[in-house]
Design a protein around this motif. Structure first.
Motif, mmCIF file in Angstrom:
data_model
loop_
_atom_site.group_PDB
_atom_site.id
_atom_site.type_symbol
_atom_site.label_atom_id
_atom_site.label_comp_id
_atom_site.label_asym_id
_atom_site.label_seq_id
_atom_site.Cartn_x
_atom_site.Cartn_y
_atom_site.Cartn_z
ATOM 1 N N ALA A 1 14.620 -24.255 76.336
ATOM 2 C CA ALA A 1 14.287 -24.754 74.991
ATOM 3 C C ALA A 1 15.157 -25.954 74.648
ATOM 4 O O ALA A 1 14.683 -26.953 74.092
ATOM 5 N N ALA B 1 13.802 -28.977 76.359
ATOM 6 C CA ALA B 1 12.610 -29.491 75.658
ATOM 7 C C ALA B 1 13.022 -30.234 74.393
ATOM 8 O O ALA B 1 12.474 -31.289 74.062
ATOM 9 N N LEU B 2 14.021 -29.681 73.705
ATOM 10 C CA LEU B 2 14.492 -30.329 72.472
ATOM 11 C C LEU B 2 15.193 -31.650 72.786
ATOM 12 O O LEU B 2 15.123 -32.605 72.007
ATOM 13 N N GLN C 1 14.292 -33.652 75.173
ATOM 14 C CA GLN C 1 13.182 -34.617 75.338
ATOM 15 C C GLN C 1 12.627 -35.022 73.974
ATOM 16 O O GLN C 1 12.291 -36.175 73.737
ATOM 17 N N ALA C 2 12.535 -34.019 73.082
ATOM 18 C CA ALA C 2 11.985 -34.300 71.742
ATOM 19 C C ALA C 2 12.879 -35.267 70.975
ATOM 20 O O ALA C 2 12.394 -36.136 70.256
ATOM 21 N N VAL D 1 14.643 -31.121 65.044
ATOM 22 C CA VAL D 1 15.127 -31.066 66.434
ATOM 23 C C VAL D 1 16.615 -30.714 66.438
ATOM 24 O O VAL D 1 17.059 -29.837 67.199
ATOM 25 N N VAL E 1 6.161 -33.632 75.600
ATOM 26 C CA VAL E 1 7.148 -32.933 74.763
ATOM 27 C C VAL E 1 6.491 -31.753 74.043
ATOM 28 O O VAL E 1 7.062 -30.655 73.971
ATOM 29 N N ALA F 1 6.164 -28.996 76.477
ATOM 30 C CA ALA F 1 7.464 -28.373 76.776
ATOM 31 C C ALA F 1 7.915 -27.477 75.618
ATOM 32 O O ALA F 1 8.402 -26.354 75.834
ATOM 33 N N LEU F 2 7.729 -27.957 74.395
ATOM 34 C CA LEU F 2 8.123 -27.149 73.230
ATOM 35 C C LEU F 2 7.264 -25.888 73.133
ATOM 36 O O LEU F 2 7.776 -24.787 72.865
ATOM 37 N N ALA G 1 8.353 -23.406 75.859
ATOM 38 C CA ALA G 1 9.617 -22.744 75.509
ATOM 39 C C ALA G 1 9.390 -21.741 74.377
ATOM 40 O O ALA G 1 9.961 -20.636 74.380
ATOM 41 N N LEU H 1 10.197 -17.753 74.544
ATOM 42 C CA LEU H 1 11.131 -17.142 73.584
ATOM 43 C C LEU H 1 10.458 -16.036 72.771
ATOM 44 O O LEU H 1 11.093 -15.034 72.424
ATOM 45 N N LEU I 1 13.684 -19.234 66.636
ATOM 46 C CA LEU I 1 13.624 -20.479 67.403
ATOM 47 C C LEU I 1 12.211 -20.733 67.922
ATOM 48 O O LEU I 1 11.727 -21.873 67.891
ATOM 49 N N LEU J 1 10.059 -24.093 67.226
ATOM 50 C CA LEU J 1 9.545 -24.932 68.320
ATOM 51 C C LEU J 1 8.025 -25.045 68.244
ATOM 52 O O LEU J 1 7.463 -26.123 68.454
ATOM 53 N N MET K 1 7.068 -27.450 65.521
ATOM 54 C CA MET K 1 7.316 -28.839 65.910
ATOM 55 C C MET K 1 6.249 -29.332 66.881
ATOM 56 O O MET K 1 5.758 -30.453 66.773
#
Lengths: 107, 483
Positions: A55, A58-59, A61-62, A79, B26, B29-30, B33, B37, B99, B103, B106
């Motif tokens: 995570a 990824a953050l 990258q964000a 972020v 992105v 990926a978010l 993740a 989670l 979290l 994510l 976002m």
């Protein structure tokens, strides 16, 4: 057959306590229960730390995205908040990992 | 608690490919993740009961079962500190779930702002519509029964959730089926629903407009005979009117204020702007159907405006009234014009941009809750459409709006009652309303603006540039049908 969890009983003066009082430690499987339980919790904490790092990647990258305006500012604020949350969560998972392997986890 | 809307953006000038790829990576990926989670959170939640279950392997252990505290060999038995493990599990379940939610939110914001799945959503909607259209054409009886059951089920379920009967769910719960079924109905009514019609329906999207043309051939002469064909257009001076327009949000406020401020029915507003270079620009504000039989904005006029026949659209009372008012206001053929309209007003805007392009330089139209997907809008006119997914009216065209750089659609989704996701809608409470209301349109635009979408920003800028001047005068014109 459905197994039923028997809740711990505090008193030693019960039929259950009298029946189990003479169990030999060498024959009791409580050691295996302890080891397996520790292993399960350790594995979960370890995989959680791995996920939290994923995570955080990824953050990372964000945070590199160029996003202008109010929405972009809000996104980057989120972020940073999420990165902080991920860091704190990883720290707590590491504490659990240390605790579960230490003597303090056993009574 | 207010109703809330979230929006998806379709069309408009996109970001460059490389940016879209970066934002898409992105978001993926978010989301990945967040999913991992979320699963971890579920495992932490279940861990205490799983650990408790393990203790059954030692049913006679005095320590694990909390018995035999006075047994001499008690110290040789072992047990985990279950109080500690339960507390730690709760902490990690909370951490990972919180979290994951953040994510996911976002990622969703990126996806909505950059319209990352817009093309796929458009294709899915088209496939759904065509499938429903085929079903409606080939098996109208069973399809009607299924639709009836769907609306009834939605009404019952929604009313039970709210704790009181609310028929609004009959409309809002079936939104996903409305475009396809209306297209099927249109095709079935006027082509007979044979194999050729079914095949033709797969490649075309204007079945509803063809049906409107057929209906108008009968209803328009009847309407003229009953209520008159002449339109008396005159300037009026309402006590309270509308404010200036500098952005799309202002335009939406103004079209709503025409009603809220009790400007006479059948009226529109025309604003003249003086630009820095001395030229003139115009803003035309057109409210929706008012339901008065002597008004050019009557219910029956909608059918003509929706026709696939250009002459019928041009002859519609509301289109003629707006044309006449624009002529009276002195709008020149080379002066830039922006038009905003709600409901029928938006269809009129689309008709003006489609069929009166030789008389006016209509640069930008804003439609709110208007079924305009199939109107042949002139090249060079930008269209910003705001719709709600479950309002019914904007679905009456039986198709999704084209998604092109010049045509941007902000599609609002009304969140379930009680949800706080997205943007709150003014003057709503915890009951389901008809989402065709202007308050929903304003909230949808506000939500889209808050996403920071480049497509929305480009349309906003184009709209500003179309007017780009100082307000000189606001004139109001009222139309009445006469024999």
């Amino acid at each position: 057959m459905t197994s039923v969890f028997v809740p711990p009983m505090a008193s030693s003066d019960t039929p259950w306590a009298r029946a189990t009082a003479g169990v030999s430690p060498s024959a009791c499987p409580c050691r295996y229960v302890l080891d397996d339980s520790r292993a399960e919790m350790t594995a979960l904490a370890t995989s959680t730390i791995r996920m939290l790092r994923r995570a955080a990647d990824a953050l990372g990258q964000a945070s590199a995205l160029e996003w202008d305006g109010e929405a972009g500012a809000r996104f980057h604020t989120d972020v940073r908040a999420a990165l902080s949350l991920a860091g704190a969560a990883e720290s707590r998972a590491t504490t659990t990992l240390t605790t579960i392997d230490g003597p303090g986890a056993v009574t | 608690m207010s109703a809330h809307v979230t929006t998806r953006i379709h069309g408009g000038p996109g970001a460059v490919r490389a940016d879209l790829d970066r934002f898409g990576a992105v978001a993926d990926a978010l989301n990945g993740a967040a999913t991992a989670l979320r699963q971890a959170g579920a495992q932490w939640t279940m861990l205490p009961s799983r650990l408790a279950h393990r203790t059954q392997r030692a049913p006679f252990c005095p320590k694990l079962n909390g018995t035999g505290t006075s047994t001499p060999d008690m110290h040789t038995h072992v047990s985990l500190d279950y109080g500690m493990t339960t507390a730690r599990s709760r902490i990690h379940a909370d951490d990972t779930t919180e979290l994951a939610t953040l994510l996911g939110t976002m990622a969703d914001r990126i996806i909505r702002a950059y319209s990352l799945y817009s093309t796929a959503e458009g294709i899915a909607a088209r496939l759904m519509n065509e499938g429903l259209q085929i079903a409606a054409e080939c098996a109208p009886g069973p399809t009607a029964l299924a639709f009836g059951a769907l609306t009834l089920g939605n009404t019952v379920a929604g009313s039970v959730r709210e704790g009181g009967f609310n028929p609004m769910y009959a409309v809002t719960g079936s939104w996903w089926a409305q475009e396809g079924l209306l297209a099927g109905l249109g095709s079935r009514l006027f082509t007979g629903g044979g194999p050729a019609s079914v095949l033709a329906g797969i490649v075309s999207t204007d079945e509803v407009n063809d049906a409107a043309a057929n209906i108008s051939a009968v209803s328009a002469p009847l309407n003229d005979a009953l209520f008159g064909d002449a339109i008396d257009v005159r300037r009026i001076h309402p006590e309270k009117g509308i404010g200036g327009t500098s952005c799309i949000a202002d335009a939406l406020v103004n079209v709503h204020d025409m009603r809220l401020n009790d400007v006479e029915y059948g009226s529109i507003a025309i604003q003249r702007y003086r630009r820095d270079d001395g030229t003139t620009a115009w803003m035309v504000t057109v409210p929706g159907t008012d339901g008065h039989l002597d008004s050019p904005f009557s219910w029956q006029t909608n059918v003509e405006l929706m026709s696939s026949d250009r002459r019928q659209r041009q002859a519609a009372d509301s289109a003629r009234m707006v044309d006449e008012a624009m002529r009276m206001a002195g709008i020149g053929p080379d002066e830039p014009v922006a038009i905003v309209g709600h409901s029928q007003g938006g269809i009129v805007a689309a008709v003006m941009a489609s069929d009166f392009a030789d008389r006016y330089d209509i640069r930008h139209i804003v439609t709110a809750g208007s079924p305009v997907a199939n109107h042949p809008i002139a090249e060079g006119t930008w269209v910003t459409s705001i719709e709600m997914n479950d309002e019914l009216v904007s679905n009456l065209d039986g198709a999704r709006n084209p998604a092109t750089p010049a045509w941007l659609t902000v599609r609002g989704h009304s969140e379930p009652v009680g949800s706080t996701a997205g943007t709150p809608v003014e003057d709503t409470d915890d009951r389901k309303f008809l989402t065709h209301d202007m308050n929903y349109m304003k909230a949808a635009w506000k939500d889209a603006k808050a996403l920071g979408s480049p497509a929305v920003a480009a349309h906003e800028e184009h709209f500003r540039q179309t007017i780009n001047g100082t307000l000189v005068e606001t004139s109001y014109y009222r139309g009445r049908l006469e024999r």
